[in-house]
Design a protein around this motif. Sequence first.
Motif, PDB file in Angstrom:
ATOM      1  N   SER A 274       0.825  -1.212   0.000  1.00 39.34           N
ATOM      2  CA  SER A 274       0.000   0.000   0.000  1.00 39.34           C
ATOM      3  C   SER A 274       0.855   1.256   0.000  1.00 39.34           C
ATOM      4  N   ARG A 275       0.238   2.342  -0.460  1.00 37.03           N
ATOM      5  CA  ARG A 275       0.898   3.643  -0.509  1.00 37.03           C
ATOM      6  C   ARG A 275      -0.163   4.715  -0.275  1.00 37.03           C
ATOM      7  N   LEU A 276       0.184   5.737   0.501  1.00 40.01           N
ATOM      8  CA  LEU A 276      -0.706   6.872   0.750  1.00 40.01           C
ATOM      9  C   LEU A 276      -0.093   8.108   0.126  1.00 40.01           C
ATOM     10  N   CYS A 277      -0.878   8.809  -0.693  1.00 42.58           N
ATOM     11  CA  CYS A 277      -0.374   9.962  -1.432  1.00 42.58           C
ATOM     12  C   CYS A 277      -1.212  11.206  -1.123  1.00 42.58           C
ATOM     13  N   GLU A 278      -0.539  12.358  -1.151  1.00 42.83           N
ATOM     14  CA  GLU A 278      -1.179  13.652  -0.890  1.00 42.83           C
ATOM     15  C   GLU A 278      -0.913  14.573  -2.070  1.00 42.83           C
ATOM     16  N   SER A 279      -1.943  15.320  -2.471  1.00 39.29           N
ATOM     17  CA  SER A 279      -1.741  16.270  -3.571  1.00 39.29           C
ATOM     18  C   SER A 279      -0.759  17.358  -3.136  1.00 39.29           C
ATOM     19  N   ASN A 280       0.083  17.783  -4.051  1.00 41.02           N
ATOM     20  CA  ASN A 280       1.089  18.794  -3.715  1.00 41.02           C
ATOM     21  C   ASN A 280       0.466  20.157  -3.433  1.00 41.02           C
ATOM     22  N   GLN A 281      -0.714  20.388  -3.995  1.00 37.83           N
ATOM     23  CA  GLN A 281      -1.421  21.652  -3.805  1.00 37.83           C
ATOM     24  C   GLN A 281      -2.884  21.365  -3.476  1.00 37.83           C
ATOM     25  N   PRO A 282      -3.568  22.286  -2.802  1.00 37.58           N
ATOM     26  CA  PRO A 282      -5.018  22.112  -2.596  1.00 37.58           C
ATOM     27  C   PRO A 282      -5.715  21.929  -3.935  1.00 37.58           C
ATOM     28  N   SER A 283      -6.713  21.061  -3.963  1.00 32.12           N
ATOM     29  CA  SER A 283      -7.360  20.750  -5.244  1.00 32.12           C
ATOM     30  C   SER A 283      -8.728  20.133  -5.000  1.00 32.12           C
ATOM     31  N   LYS A 284      -9.612  20.333  -5.971  1.00 30.62           N
ATOM     32  CA  LYS A 284     -10.903  19.657  -5.986  1.00 30.62           C
ATOM     33  C   LYS A 284     -11.017  18.743  -7.200  1.00 30.62           C
ATOM     34  N   GLU A 285      -9.883  18.521  -7.882  1.00 32.48           N
ATOM     35  CA  GLU A 285      -9.858  17.678  -9.069  1.00 32.48           C
ATOM     36  C   GLU A 285      -9.485  16.247  -8.697  1.00 32.48           C
ATOM     37  N   LEU A 286     -10.116  15.285  -9.360  1.00 29.18           N
ATOM     38  CA  LEU A 286      -9.797  13.884  -9.110  1.00 29.18           C
ATOM     39  C   LEU A 286      -8.344  13.599  -9.465  1.00 29.18           C
ATOM     40  N   PRO A 287      -7.676  12.759  -8.674  1.00 26.76           N
ATOM     41  CA  PRO A 287      -6.297  12.407  -9.004  1.00 26.76           C
ATOM     42  C   PRO A 287      -6.250  11.486 -10.219  1.00 26.76           C
ATOM     43  N   GLY A 288      -5.097  11.471 -10.873  1.00 26.64           N
ATOM     44  CA  GLY A 288      -4.907  10.535 -11.960  1.00 26.64           C
ATOM     45  C   GLY A 288      -4.660   9.133 -11.421  1.00 26.64           C
ATOM     46  N   THR A 289      -4.441   8.192 -12.324  1.00 25.98           N
ATOM     47  CA  THR A 289      -4.178   6.816 -11.910  1.00 25.98           C
ATOM     48  C   THR A 289      -2.729   6.680 -11.456  1.00 25.98           C
ATOM     49  N   PRO A 290      -2.435   5.642 -10.682  1.00 28.94           N
ATOM     50  CA  PRO A 290      -1.052   5.420 -10.226  1.00 28.94           C
ATOM     51  C   PRO A 290      -0.101   5.295 -11.406  1.00 28.94           C
ATOM     52  N   ILE A 291       1.147   5.686 -11.176  1.00 26.81           N
ATOM     53  CA  ILE A 291       2.162   5.637 -12.225  1.00 26.81           C
ATOM     54  C   ILE A 291       2.922   4.321 -12.120  1.00 26.81           C
ATOM     55  N   SER A 292       2.989   3.624 -13.231  1.00 24.97           N
ATOM     56  CA  SER A 292       3.697   2.352 -13.286  1.00 24.97           C
ATOM     57  C   SER A 292       5.134   2.580 -13.729  1.00 24.97           C
ATOM     58  N   THR A 293       6.075   1.981 -13.007  1.00 30.53           N
ATOM     59  CA  THR A 293       7.499   2.092 -13.339  1.00 30.53           C
ATOM     60  C   THR A 293       8.052   0.692 -13.609  1.00 30.53           C
ATOM     61  N   ASN A 294       9.358   0.619 -13.753  1.00 33.37           N
ATOM     62  CA  ASN A 294       9.975  -0.678 -13.985  1.00 33.37           C
ATOM     63  C   ASN A 294       9.869  -1.598 -12.775  1.00 33.37           C
ATOM     64  N   SER A 295       9.752  -0.979 -11.579  1.00 31.82           N
ATOM     65  CA  SER A 295       9.606  -1.783 -10.373  1.00 31.82           C
ATOM     66  C   SER A 295       8.155  -2.219 -10.231  1.00 31.82           C
ATOM     67  N   SER A 302       0.561  11.760 -10.853  1.00 31.92           N
ATOM     68  CA  SER A 302       1.209  13.036 -11.136  1.00 31.92           C
ATOM     69  C   SER A 302       0.601  14.132 -10.263  1.00 31.92           C
ATOM     70  N   GLY A 303       1.456  14.961  -9.668  1.00 32.51           N
ATOM     71  CA  GLY A 303       0.994  16.039  -8.801  1.00 32.51           C
ATOM     72  C   GLY A 303       0.774  15.605  -7.361  1.00 32.51           C
ATOM     73  N   TYR A 304       1.158  14.362  -7.038  1.00 32.58           N
ATOM     74  CA  TYR A 304       0.986  13.827  -5.683  1.00 32.58           C
ATOM     75  C   TYR A 304       2.329  13.329  -5.153  1.00 32.58           C
ATOM     76  N   SER A 305       2.460  13.347  -3.839  1.00 33.60           N
ATOM     77  CA  SER A 305       3.676  12.859  -3.200  1.00 33.60           C
ATOM     78  C   SER A 305       3.324  11.919  -2.062  1.00 33.60           C
ATOM     79  N   ASP A 306       4.268  11.055  -1.708  1.00 34.99           N
ATOM     80  CA  ASP A 306       4.062  10.114  -0.614  1.00 34.99           C
ATOM     81  C   ASP A 306       3.856  10.846   0.709  1.00 34.99           C
ATOM     82  N   VAL A 307       2.945  10.344   1.511  1.00 33.23           N
ATOM     83  CA  VAL A 307       2.751  10.837   2.865  1.00 33.23           C
ATOM     84  C   VAL A 307       3.639  10.008   3.777  1.00 33.23           C
ATOM     85  N   LEU A 308       4.578  10.670   4.436  1.00 28.59           N
ATOM     86  CA  LEU A 308       5.492   9.964   5.318  1.00 28.59           C
ATOM     87  C   LEU A 308       4.771   9.618   6.610  1.00 28.59           C
TER      88      LEU A 308
END
Length: 309
Positions: A274-295, A302-308
């Motif tokens: 699991s992963r918890l993400c927070e938008s970098n800025q206040p927003s009322k827009e739906l987030p995009g889908t998770p980003i798939s990488t090689n891992s 996009s526009g979100y960061s991990d919540v520590l």
Amino acid sequence: MTNPQNNSNLAPWKWAIIGAGSTLVLGLAGFGLYNLLNPKTSSISTSTSTSTSLATATPEISVAKQLIGQWQGQISGQSVTLIFTQEGKLFILETPTSATEMEYQTNVNPQQKDLDILVGGKITARTIFDLTADGQLRLELDNLGESRPTSFSSNARIFQKISEQTTLPANVQVVNLQNQQNKARQSEAKQYVSSMNRAQQAFYAEYASFASSIEKLGIGIKSETENYSYSIVLSNDNRWVQAIGLAKRDGLKNYTGIVSLIKSPNDESTSTQSRLCESNQPSKELPGTPISTNSPDLQCPSGYSDVLR
């Protein structure tokens, strides 16, 4: 489902002025603004509160100008300084290095002088004040709330003007209640989305699939609260599920949780991550889908960061 807990360092008394807009259940205790708003608990004498008022014919602009500056009084044996600025800011200093920022507005009429205390542009307390003939500020602070007092009680507080200056000392740390209020509201979304993540992991362990709705998780989370709406997005291949906490108010950040499948190197077993993400800025827009990488681990949209945590 329990209510989210407040993780900020804001003293409990300061929530008295924030109002009832938060979903948090917060006890009001200790000194500070709680006592300021409930002066029955104070042992300070109020014998000076009967000072003769200035003539009610004083023009509003003159009264408002006289109010600007620094006023000092005693609450529960501790000195409190109120600073009214020309820009409509109200600072409350309990210590030489800490101030709470709010807003105020006045309305002076022949009957009484009204004072409204605001947080984020919203009125949270309505009271009355007066400027006495000997230059003191009399302020009604008993049982403030939606209804404005119509007269001064025996608990009205007296403040002495100590300066015309409205600039805070350089070493004062300012607590903005609007920001603290937003943090409290955001804590709801962080806890709810985290709970949905954990519930999805438990659901997958039992059923080998993800729940497609909040109701199926069975954890008592409503899809709508005063501050956020909650939903679930399931990927077409059932490899991941996304929990969304979408802000309904301006100034709030969005949150999204991602639970994805992780296969062992030999594909003999499957676990979840699991992963918890927070938008970098206040927003009322739906987030995009998770980003798939090689891992195998999916990343925040996009526009979100991990919540520590």
